[in-house]
Design a protein around this motif. Structure first.
Motif, PDB file in Angstrom:
ATOM      1  N   ALA A   8       0.833  -1.204   0.000  1.00 20.02           N
ATOM      2  CA  ALA A   8       0.000   0.000   0.000  1.00 20.02           C
ATOM      3  C   ALA A   8       0.868   1.255   0.000  1.00 20.02           C
ATOM      4  N   GLU A   9       1.897   1.267   0.829  1.00 19.32           N
ATOM      5  CA  GLU A   9       2.785   2.426   0.888  1.00 19.32           C
ATOM      6  C   GLU A   9       3.488   2.629  -0.452  1.00 19.32           C
ATOM      7  N   LYS A  10       3.941   1.536  -1.054  1.00 22.94           N
ATOM      8  CA  LYS A  10       4.620   1.638  -2.352  1.00 22.94           C
ATOM      9  C   LYS A  10       3.660   2.102  -3.446  1.00 22.94           C
ATOM     10  N   TYR A  11       2.383   1.697  -3.342  1.00 16.85           N
ATOM     11  CA  TYR A  11       1.391   2.158  -4.316  1.00 16.85           C
ATOM     12  C   TYR A  11       1.216   3.678  -4.226  1.00 16.85           C
ATOM     13  N   VAL A  12       1.124   4.189  -3.013  1.00 19.34           N
ATOM     14  CA  VAL A  12       0.954   5.636  -2.833  1.00 19.34           C
ATOM     15  C   VAL A  12       2.164   6.378  -3.394  1.00 19.34           C
ATOM     16  N   LYS A  13       3.358   5.915  -3.074  1.00 18.96           N
ATOM     17  CA  LYS A  13       4.573   6.601  -3.536  1.00 18.96           C
ATOM     18  C   LYS A  13       4.704   6.517  -5.052  1.00 18.96           C
ATOM     19  N   LEU A  14       4.347   5.358  -5.625  1.00  9.31           N
ATOM     20  CA  LEU A  14       4.337   5.225  -7.083  1.00  9.31           C
ATOM     21  C   LEU A  14       3.360   6.221  -7.701  1.00  9.31           C
ATOM     22  N   SER A  15       2.168   6.318  -7.137  1.00  7.31           N
ATOM     23  CA  SER A  15       1.140   7.221  -7.659  1.00  7.31           C
ATOM     24  C   SER A  15       1.612   8.666  -7.636  1.00  7.31           C
ATOM     25  N   LEU A  16       2.254   9.072  -6.555  1.00  5.73           N
ATOM     26  CA  LEU A  16       2.746  10.442  -6.452  1.00  5.73           C
ATOM     27  C   LEU A  16       3.812  10.720  -7.509  1.00  5.73           C
ATOM     28  N   LYS A  17       4.624   9.714  -7.816  1.00  2.50           N
ATOM     29  CA  LYS A  17       5.647   9.894  -8.861  1.00  2.50           C
ATOM     30  C   LYS A  17       5.012   9.953 -10.250  1.00  2.50           C
ATOM     31  N   ILE A  18       3.969   9.157 -10.465  1.00  6.98           N
ATOM     32  CA  ILE A  18       3.245   9.270 -11.744  1.00  6.98           C
ATOM     33  C   ILE A  18       2.626  10.665 -11.861  1.00  6.98           C
ATOM     34  N   GLY A  19       2.132  11.159 -10.739  1.00  5.88           N
ATOM     35  CA  GLY A  19       1.513  12.481 -10.722  1.00  5.88           C
ATOM     36  C   GLY A  19       2.458  13.597 -11.112  1.00  5.88           C
ATOM     37  N   GLN A  20       3.761  13.381 -10.996  1.00  6.96           N
ATOM     38  CA  GLN A  20       4.728  14.393 -11.450  1.00  6.96           C
ATOM     39  C   GLN A  20       4.684  14.565 -12.964  1.00  6.96           C
ATOM     40  N   GLU A 247      -3.337   3.048   1.194  1.00  7.07           N
ATOM     41  CA  GLU A 247      -3.696   3.139  -0.224  1.00  7.07           C
ATOM     42  C   GLU A 247      -4.911   4.034  -0.437  1.00  7.07           C
ATOM     43  N   TYR A 248      -5.700   4.243   0.625  1.00 12.93           N
ATOM     44  CA  TYR A 248      -6.882   5.092   0.509  1.00 12.93           C
ATOM     45  C   TYR A 248      -6.582   6.545   0.869  1.00 12.93           C
ATOM     46  N   SER A 249      -5.307   6.848   1.131  1.00 15.98           N
ATOM     47  CA  SER A 249      -4.937   8.244   1.387  1.00 15.98           C
ATOM     48  C   SER A 249      -4.701   8.992   0.084  1.00 15.98           C
ATOM     49  N   ILE A 250      -4.799   8.262  -1.042  1.00 12.34           N
ATOM     50  CA  ILE A 250      -4.606   8.887  -2.351  1.00 12.34           C
ATOM     51  C   ILE A 250      -5.746   8.464  -3.269  1.00 12.34           C
TER      52      ILE A 250
END
Length: 408
Positions: A8-20, A247-250
């Motif tokens: 879940a933590e890795k999913y959030v961090k991946l999502s934030l990097k995609i968001g860049q 994972e639900y924080s994003i």
């Protein structure tokens, strides 16, 4: 930390990097500030490799490692897959419309063509007063039901107050729960909820086009109560704060979560305002506030019930445009004929399709799927039970395929 929490933590961090790489991808984030990437953009190919590795890791967990979190892991796995497809899109690798729907939103909607919509137009043609071509006649008739700009805030405030009151009868909201409303313009959408965390939302209303009387309830319920505002607040409270499921924080806009977000926001209008109650509230309260003659409401709402059957027109147009079967002008003509929108409004809608592509399915098919799922879960005609199951779904989100499996 257990293995699912690590994913879940890795999913959030991946999502934030995609968001860049796409400023619209991350719609809301209320996790740890330090998880925001601090360095330069990670190359898309590297992000895809990360997403593929996470997907494979999610498949390799043992029963002991996931314990009772199978549903949570399934949700994450589906979102890893969607992330891979979105990265592909950022790299210019597009799928056809239906394949994109499945890859990004975990579902494929039903298809309707002109023959289906022609039947609806024929019924509208018999209902809309006046003479001449249906589009012009419809838009001329509908102009009588525009909320004057100087009355918009008053009407919308009354709609929000009623929607909130109805929602509060069925759920407890945090004491600090709140949102602000801003009037904006030059947008491809009619309204938007920007959830900021800590039970607070900023709701923006686009004033580029006239706001019709029925849109007050639509927007108050869809963007606010029990729609996006409640959905995000429920996830933040029950899943992030209470359970620590990060994972639900994003909330990634182009992800399977959007099917439920938009679908529940649309169907939530009907949960909060059963049809006859809605008609009576608008006729008796909102019509007078807007300075519109309530005696004209009966025919207007008869037309509205038929008009709703054109909701899948967006899908038909988006499918053909994305598949390069039609160009922009042909798309606009189809929208004008089958959605009965003005040329100006049709151009705005096409701009939305160009920007968001297959996202259009989250509104119509999302609503129908949520409706069918809830109907399957509610074993009686109790409206209180419908509310209970609806709020339970918001607090325990499912993707499209997960809901489909529960529909008998």
């Amino acid at each position: 930390m257990n293995k699912v929490n690590q994913l879940a933590e890795k999913y959030v961090k991946l999502s934030l990097k995609i968001g860049q790489h796409s400023k619209y991808y991350v719609d809301a984030y209320y996790g740890p500030e330090e998880w925001h990437p601090q360095d330069v953009k990670t190359p898309l190919e590297q992000l895809k490799e990360e997403a593929l590795a996470l997907y494979k890791s999610s498949e390799q967990l043992t029963n002991e490692e996931i314990a009772t979190q199978q549903t949570r892991l399934e949700f994450l796995r589906i979102h890893f897959s969607s992330s891979i497809q979105y990265i592909n899109q950022l790299q210019g690798k597009h799928l056809n419309f239906m394949s994109e729907c499945k890859a990004l939103y975990d579902i494929q909607p039903p298809e309707y063509d002109e023959e289906h919509f022609n039947t609806v137009l024929a019924e509208l043609d018999s209902l809309v007063p006046g003479t001449g071509e249906l589009n012009a006649r419809f838009n001329n008739y509908r102009s009588e039901f525009i909320i004057p700009v100087n009355k918009l805030s008053q009407v919308f405030d009354a709609a929000i107050e009623e929607a909130r009151s109805r929602t509060l009868k069925h759920t407890n909201l945090p004491a600090n729960e709140n949102f602000n409303v801003e009037l904006v313009n030059n947008q491809v959408w009619s309204a938007y909820n920007w959830y900021k965390g800590n039970s607070y939302s900023l709701i923006q209303l686009n004033t580029d086009f006239p706001v019709y009387i029925e849109r007050a309830i639509d927007l108050a319920a869809h963007e606010g109560y029990p729609g996006h505002h409640i959905f995000n607040a429920q996830m933040e409270k029950y899943l992030v704060n209470d359970k620590g499921w990060m994972e639900y924080s994003i909330y990634n806009l182009y992800s399977p979560l959007s099917l439920l977000a938009e679908g529940s926001a649309n169907y939530g209008i009907h949960v909060a305002f059963p049809w006859q109650e809605r008609v009576e509230f608008e006729r008796d309260i909102l019509f007078p506030l807007a300075g519109i003659n309530p005696n004209k409401s009966e025919l207007y709402y008869k037309i509205q019930t038929v008009l709703h059957q054109l909701s899948y027109v967006d899908n038909m147009v988006a499918c053909r445009y994305i598949n390069n079967e039609i160009d922009s002008e042909q798309a606009i003509r189809l929208l004008m004929k089958y959605a009965l929108s003005s040329e100006e409004r049709s151009r705005q809608r096409l701009a939305f399709i160009k920007h968001n592509r297959s996202y259009v399915i989250t509104y119509n098919y999302g609503q129908d799927l949520v409706k069918d799922y809830l109907a399957n879960q509610v074993n009686n005609q109790s409206h209180d039970e419908l509310w209970r199951v609806f709020l339970e779904l918001l607090a325990n989100p499912k993707t499209g395929s997960m809901m489909q499996k529960d529909i008998k």
